[in-house]
Design a protein around this motif. Structure first.
Motif, short mmCIF file in Angstrom:
data_model
loop_
_atom_site.label_atom_id
_atom_site.label_comp_id
_atom_site.label_asym_id
_atom_site.label_seq_id
_atom_site.Cartn_x
_atom_site.Cartn_y
_atom_site.Cartn_z
N TYR A 85 0.71 -1.25 0.11
CA TYR A 85 0.00 0.09 0.18
C TYR A 85 0.92 1.30 -0.13
O TYR A 85 0.53 2.21 -0.69
N LEU A 86 1.88 1.16 0.91
CA LEU A 86 2.67 2.70 0.87
C LEU A 86 3.29 2.75 -0.35
O LEU A 86 3.91 3.70 -0.68
N GLY A 87 4.01 1.43 -0.87
CA GLY A 87 4.59 1.79 -2.20
C GLY A 87 3.78 2.18 -3.38
O GLY A 87 4.27 3.10 -4.01
N LEU B 161 1.22 4.27 -2.82
CA LEU B 161 1.15 5.67 -2.43
C LEU B 161 2.22 6.42 -2.77
O LEU B 161 2.21 7.39 -3.52
N GLU B 162 3.25 5.94 -2.92
CA GLU B 162 4.57 6.60 -3.19
C GLU B 162 4.73 6.59 -4.80
O GLU B 162 5.16 8.06 -5.45
N VAL B 163 4.37 5.52 -5.50
CA VAL B 163 4.28 5.76 -6.80
C VAL B 163 3.43 6.66 -7.41
O VAL B 163 3.67 7.62 -8.46
N LYS C 257 2.48 9.49 -5.72
CA LYS C 257 3.09 10.84 -5.19
C LYS C 257 4.09 11.08 -6.59
O LYS C 257 3.98 12.35 -6.95
N ILE C 258 4.80 10.25 -6.87
CA ILE C 258 5.87 10.57 -7.88
C ILE C 258 5.30 10.89 -9.08
O ILE C 258 5.52 11.88 -10.05
N LYS D 256 2.24 12.22 -9.83
CA LYS D 256 1.54 13.39 -9.52
C LYS D 256 2.54 14.55 -9.93
O LYS D 256 2.33 15.53 -10.49
N SER D 257 3.79 14.38 -9.17
CA SER D 257 4.88 15.35 -9.08
C SER D 257 5.26 15.47 -10.56
O SER D 257 5.47 16.51 -11.03
#
Length: 71
Positions: free
Chosen positions: A24-26, A28-30, A32-33, A35-36
């Motif tokens: 799940y956290l992975g 989320l990070e993907v 976020k990246i 979106k950035s």
């Protein structure tokens, strides 16, 4: 004997929960990246669109001038 079985089941459940949290956290990070990157690329694409639009308008203006001049 029953206690060992319960301990194994609990340990398995805890490990599965850890794996699911990590996945799940992975994700989320993907996201976020992604979106950035999209935000940064939108700025670059906007600059490119403006440049392309200006270049196209100059080209059309020159073509119209040549047509009027009869070249």
């Amino acid at each position: 004997m029953q206690d060992q079985r319960i301990e194994k089941i609990v340990a398995f459940a805890v490990n599965i929960t850890k794996v699911l949290v990590i996945i799940y956290l992975g994700f989320l990070e993907v996201f976020k990246i992604g979106k950035s990157l999209r935000e940064k690329l939108d700025v670059e694409f906007d600059i490119s669109r403006k440049w392309a639009s200006q270049a196209y308008s100059i080209l059309k203006k020159r073509q119209a001038e040549r047509k009027v001049a009869g070249v």
